[in-house]
Design an enzyme around this catalytic site. Sequence first.
Site, short mmCIF file in Angstrom:
data_model
loop_
_atom_site.label_atom_id
_atom_site.label_comp_id
_atom_site.label_asym_id
_atom_site.label_seq_id
_atom_site.Cartn_x
_atom_site.Cartn_y
_atom_site.Cartn_z
N GLY A 31 10.65 -1.67 4.24
CA GLY A 31 10.00 -2.87 4.92
C GLY A 31 10.59 -2.77 6.30
O GLY A 31 11.24 -1.93 6.74
N ASN A 32 10.26 -3.64 7.10
CA ASN A 32 10.46 -3.85 8.57
C ASN A 32 10.07 -5.15 8.90
O ASN A 32 9.07 -5.73 8.59
CB ASN A 32 9.77 -2.54 9.38
CG ASN A 32 8.48 -2.50 8.98
OD1 ASN A 32 7.59 -3.25 9.38
ND2 ASN A 32 8.32 -1.53 8.28
N GLY A 68 15.06 4.17 9.16
CA GLY A 68 16.06 5.03 8.53
C GLY A 68 17.30 4.42 8.22
O GLY A 68 18.28 5.16 7.67
N SER A 82 8.70 2.78 11.95
CA SER A 82 7.66 3.75 12.30
C SER A 82 6.32 2.82 12.39
O SER A 82 5.34 3.22 12.63
CB SER A 82 7.57 4.90 11.12
OG SER A 82 7.49 4.09 9.75
N GLU A 83 6.60 1.41 11.71
CA GLU A 83 5.27 0.75 11.58
C GLU A 83 5.06 -0.11 12.83
O GLU A 83 4.38 -1.37 12.89
CB GLU A 83 5.29 -0.28 10.45
CG GLU A 83 5.52 0.56 9.13
CD GLU A 83 4.01 1.18 8.75
OE1 GLU A 83 3.32 1.41 9.63
OE2 GLU A 83 4.02 1.39 7.48
N HIS A 119 8.54 -5.03 0.65
CA HIS A 119 7.97 -4.35 -0.64
C HIS A 119 8.62 -5.36 -2.32
O HIS A 119 9.37 -4.48 -2.92
CB HIS A 119 8.39 -2.94 -0.98
CG HIS A 119 8.15 -1.94 0.24
ND1 HIS A 119 8.71 -0.77 0.36
CD2 HIS A 119 7.20 -2.06 1.12
CE1 HIS A 119 8.17 -0.27 1.45
NE2 HIS A 119 7.41 -1.03 1.91
N HIS A 133 1.19 -0.24 -1.60
CA HIS A 133 2.36 -0.41 -0.38
C HIS A 133 3.32 -1.57 -0.26
O HIS A 133 4.31 -1.26 -0.84
CB HIS A 133 1.68 -0.13 0.81
CG HIS A 133 2.83 0.12 2.14
ND1 HIS A 133 2.62 0.67 3.35
CD2 HIS A 133 3.88 -0.04 2.10
CE1 HIS A 133 3.38 0.68 4.05
NE2 HIS A 133 4.54 0.21 3.42
#
Length: 215
Positions: free
Chosen positions: A27-28, A43, A72-73, A94, A155
């Site tokens: 997640g983010n 990370g 990264s998203e 998630h 996802h």
Amino acid sequence: MKRNIKEEIVEIGKRLYNAKLNGGYGGNFSVRDEDFIYITPSGLPKDKLDYTDIVVIDFKGNLVEGQGKPSSEILFHILIYKKREDVNAIIHAHPAFATGFSIAQTPIEDGIHEESCIVLGKVPVIPYEVTSSKELAEKVSDVITNHDAALLANHGAIAVGEDLERAFRKIEELELLCKMITVATIMGGVKKISEEKLALLRETMIKRAKRNDKA
Ligand SMILES: [Zn+2]
């Protein structure tokens, strides 16, 4: 940059993890504040972040503050904020049941559970695209133009709100709804609220909201 926004993001990471709505590394989440986006770094486990780990970028994706790499998203966060002026917070996570629905590529219809009809409405499935890709960012932001919550095929889930608290409540509601549907399916199948009663429910909620505005 604002320390309180960074601390709010850290807090949401812990709450998502403790409520079993997200695994440590998955997640983010982000917050928009004027011309800047505060976002989780890639990370690092999201339940153990320090406010100094939160990264700040501008709308071109340039790093403004922070040591780590932005999630990264980052691309779908930028596009959603550009397309939805009313949205100031985004959570991608998630949660197990909602992600199960995303793997079954099963959208959630309206009229299944009273609270969810009001908080979420229909929850569509966004067709699969590889993580971090421009294609994924475009599809996610297109769907979020018309919905506050959605499933990302194979996802996870995404929810947006005026602030982090409201986005968190939508992720929480979505996961609860997916659990309820799973139980109902085991017990013989989902039986929906009729269109007529659903319209009446919405009317009642609108009237109640107006009353609360006046109070
Ligand atoms: Zn993800």
